[in-house]
Structures are given as C-alpha cells and as structure tokens.
Design an enzyme around this catalytic site. Structure first.
Site, PDB file in Angstrom:
ATOM      1  N   GLY A   5      -5.978 -10.560 -35.299  1.00 33.80           N
ATOM      2  CA  GLY A   5      -5.953  -9.055 -35.523  1.00 33.80           C
ATOM      3  C   GLY A   5      -5.266  -8.602 -34.082  1.00 33.80           C
TER       4      GLY A   5
ATOM      5  N   ASP B 181      -3.203 -15.880 -33.240  1.00 36.90           N
ATOM      6  CA  ASP B 181      -2.623 -14.694 -33.787  1.00 36.90           C
ATOM      7  C   ASP B 181      -1.926 -14.148 -32.500  1.00 36.90           C
ATOM      8  OD1 ASP B 181      -1.535 -12.319 -34.813  1.00 36.90           O
ATOM      9  OD2 ASP B 181      -3.355 -11.874 -35.778  1.00 36.90           O
TER      10      ASP B 181
ATOM     11  N   ASP C 126       1.006  -5.876 -26.125  1.00 41.20           N
ATOM     12  CA  ASP C 126       0.268  -4.479 -25.882  1.00 41.20           C
ATOM     13  C   ASP C 126      -1.013  -4.701 -25.154  1.00 41.20           C
ATOM     14  OD1 ASP C 126       2.470  -3.509 -27.393  1.00 41.20           O
ATOM     15  OD2 ASP C 126       1.222  -3.638 -29.346  1.00 41.20           O
TER      16      ASP C 126
ATOM     17  N   GLY D 299       0.372   0.235 -33.799  1.00 43.81           N
ATOM     18  CA  GLY D 299       1.694   0.947 -32.980  1.00 43.81           C
ATOM     19  C   GLY D 299       1.441   0.538 -31.575  1.00 43.81           C
TER      20      GLY D 299
ATOM     21  N   SER E 219      -8.642  -7.742 -31.394  1.00 37.53           N
ATOM     22  CA  SER E 219      -8.708  -9.034 -30.514  1.00 37.53           C
ATOM     23  C   SER E 219      -8.934  -8.375 -29.170  1.00 37.53           C
ATOM     24  CB  SER E 219      -7.426  -9.827 -30.691  1.00 37.53           C
ATOM     25  OG  SER E 219      -6.356  -9.209 -30.287  1.00 37.53           O
TER      26      SER E 219
ATOM     27  N   ASN F 107       9.940  -8.376 -22.617  1.00 41.38           N
ATOM     28  CA  ASN F 107      10.044  -9.791 -22.789  1.00 41.38           C
ATOM     29  C   ASN F 107      11.559 -10.300 -22.677  1.00 41.38           C
ATOM     30  OD1 ASN F 107      11.271  -9.338 -25.108  1.00 41.38           O
ATOM     31  ND2 ASN F 107       9.449  -9.470 -26.402  1.00 41.38           N
TER      32      ASN F 107
ATOM     33  N   ALA G 249      -0.025   2.861 -29.186  1.00 40.30           N
ATOM     34  CA  ALA G 249      -1.397   3.025 -29.620  1.00 40.30           C
ATOM     35  C   ALA G 249      -2.397   1.883 -29.290  1.00 40.30           C
ATOM     36  CB  ALA G 249      -1.422   3.034 -31.212  1.00 40.30           C
TER      37      ALA G 249
HETATM   38  O1  RIB Z   1       3.019  -5.008 -30.700  1.00 35.35           O
HETATM   39  C1  RIB Z   1       2.447  -5.159 -32.106  1.00 35.35           C
HETATM   40  C2  RIB Z   1       2.528  -3.990 -32.672  1.00 35.35           C
HETATM   41  O2  RIB Z   1       3.855  -3.621 -33.055  1.00 35.35           O
HETATM   42  C3  RIB Z   1       1.687  -3.965 -34.007  1.00 35.35           C
HETATM   43  O3  RIB Z   1       0.017  -3.608 -34.214  1.00 35.35           O
HETATM   44  C4  RIB Z   1       2.539  -2.871 -34.982  1.00 35.35           C
HETATM   45  O4  RIB Z   1       1.927  -1.861 -35.233  1.00 35.35           O
HETATM   46  C5  RIB Z   1       3.924  -2.841 -34.220  1.00 35.35           C
HETATM   47  O5  RIB Z   1       3.853  -1.577 -33.668  1.00 35.35           O
END
Ligand code: RIB
Length: 307
Positions: free
Chosen positions: A287, A246, A252, A38, A291, A184, A41
């Site tokens: 991950g 990855d 995020d 998320g 990560s 972006n 999150a």
């Molecule tokens: O930005 C990456 C996230 O986008 C992933 O963790 C996935 O849950 C999506 O919401």
C-alpha cells in the site's frame, strides 16, 4: 511551521499480480485493494502522521470516491475545508498494477483535479498565507502550479516542488526561485534532456538545473539513496537495504518525512537521512498511505535498529 500542500486527490485501485498482462490478454490478480492516494495527499498524510501541522488545498468529485477520500483525510487529522467539491465529475483515480518485485505501472484519470483552477488557489489565499512552506507536485493543471508559485513568491513563502509525474511542458522559470526541488533520475533526465545513470551525468544535469534558479535539488535514487545538490554542495545520503514488497508511494514517503524533518529544524542532510529510512520502511509494507509509519512507530524503529 504550518505546511501547505496544493495537491491532487486520487483514489488508487491496486492489483497485485504475478506479471502484468500483455496486449489482448487478461490475467488474474492475487490481491486487490482500494486506497486513497495522490502524490501530495500521500506526502501530507506522511508528514501529518509524523506530527506536522498540515493544510491541504485539493479537489474531489461528489461521488463515492470523493466521499472516501474526504473521510480518509479526516481520519488522518487533515483539515478538509479547502478541498473543493466539484459536481458532475469523477474524483481522480489511478489503476496500479504491482508485480512481485515491487515495481508497478499505472493509468490515470485526473477527473476533479483538473478543476482545481488558479482561482481556487486564490480563494484559499488567507489560509495559504499562514504557511511557512508550500508543497506542490505536477498532478494538477500547470497554470494552477504557476499561480500558486507566484502567490508564494509574492508572499515570501518558500516552495518545495516535486515535479512528478514529470510534465515536459513545465516552464521552470514560472516556478522559480524554488527552495527545494525533489525529483528522481527519470524526471531529471526528462527535464534537462541530458543523460543520467552515472554520477558524472547526474552531476551535469543537476548543475544545469541549479543555473535555472533552483536552490536545493534533492535527487532520489530509490534503493541507491539520494543526493543533495546546491551551489558548491554535493552530498550523498545512503538508504537502508530492505526487501521491497511494494514501492508505490515510496517517493511520497520520502518527501513527506523530509518536509516534516526540515520543518522541525533538521539540517538538509539529516532530513534526507530520516526521509530515506522512512521511505525504505514504507516499501517493506503493502500500500501507499497504509505503509506510512506514525511518529511513534518511526521513532521506535530508529531507536531500535538504526544507529
Ligand atoms: O506516488 C504514488 C501516487 O501516485 C499514488 O498514490 C497515486 O495516487 C499517484 O498519484
């Protein structure tokens, strides 16, 4: 400063493949893992690992994935009192396919996140009022985002909106004024309907957004760095060159670190510099949340390797 995240809770089902399958084809994954995600999150976890005071308003199903997501938040020290449990619906999930280049494609099921209604935001009002910044993305119903933005405006709480994934129906005036808009290039193109690619194009598109009431636009360009646009301001911030493994969740990582750095009193370009490094490091590991470095690990890295 306490930072309030109003975010989706999603569980990521990630397959690592040599190449993504074509239509009517099944391929075998080389590796697989389940992780909590998320966008907001992830940002909250990154900010918390870096030492932020975080509160989260979200929604999860009463299922296996919901239990796992809540445990993950608790393990990361995030208060789960405002995570609404929605019966008879799946927790949000996303299936992600990662290729060796680090690029990915994904499919969503929003599940419980679609039940994080405007009323639920208002139920969390007392907690949200104590925040110095509200952070949102677009993985929730737009009406919920609008009500939260309106709540922030009425309570003089600045908003950081990460309009991701971009929703073409987003009505900018309903989220403005917006202190920070972190997006972006693809999101910039979709939102403005203008071409991107060259600096000249990007400048024109960002300029169009500034006229709509966004104060600080932070444009992330992946391995090419990021640019801050504000009235009379255009500042480019480079990033580290790394070998990508990855890239899921790198945006995020950037946003989470930017928020924490800004909350600690760093000026915008410095917060972007730190965020760029933090995000670049995250793509060198597999991950999303897995990560993200802690404050101590990140400081060690900056002390050792970066001037
Ligand atoms: O930005 C990456 C996230 O986008 C992933 O963790 C996935 O849950 C999506 O919401």
């Amino acid at each position: 400063m306490k930072i309030g995240f109003i975010s989706a809770t999603i569980v990521d089902l990630v397959s690592y493949v040599d190449r993504a399958p074509n239509y009517d084809e099944a391929t075998t994954a080389k590796d697989f893992h389940i992780a909590c995600g998320g966008k907001g999150a992830n940002q909250a976890v990154a900010a918390k690992r870096l030492g932020a005071d975080v509160m989260l308003v979200s929604a999860a199903g009463e299922d296996f994935f919901g239990v796992a997501a809540l445990e993950n938040f608790q393990r990361n020290g995030i208060d789960t009192r405002r995570i609404f449990k929605i019966p008879h619906v799946s927790t949000g999930v996303v299936m992600i396919i990662v290729e060796p280049s680090g690029q990915y494609r994904s499919i969503f099921y929003h599940g419980a996140n679609d039940f994080l209604s405007p009323e639920k935001i208002l139920q969390a009002a007392d907690d949200l009022k104590s925040c110095g910044l509200l952070v949102m993305q677009l993985e929730l119903p737009l009406e919920t985002v609008y009500v939260a933005a309106d709540f922030a405006r009425k309570n003089n709480i600045p908003v950081l909106l990460n309009p991701s994934p971009m929703n073409e129906n987003l009505e900018l005036e309903k989220v403005c004024p917006c202190e920070f808009f972190v997006l972006n290039e693809i999101e910039l193109k979709t939102l403005t309907g203008l071409p991107v690619g060259s600096l000249e194009n990007i400048r024109a598109a960002a300029g169009k957004l500034l006229t709509r009431g966004l104060k600080n636009i932070i444009l992330t360009l992946g391995s090419r760095g990021s640019i801050w646009f504000a009235e009379g301001v255009e500042e480019f911030v480079p990033t580290l060159e790394v070998d990508a493994v990855d890239s899921t969740g790198a945006g995020d990582a950037f946003t989470g670190c930017f928020i924490q750095s800004f909350a600690q009193g760093k000026k915008i370009p410095e917060a972007m510099r730190l965020a760029s490094k933090y995000a670049a490091l995250s793509v060198t590991r597999k991950g999303t949340q897995d990560s993200y470095l802690t404050a101590g690990e990140f400081k060690n890295f900056c002390d050792l390797k970066v001037s």
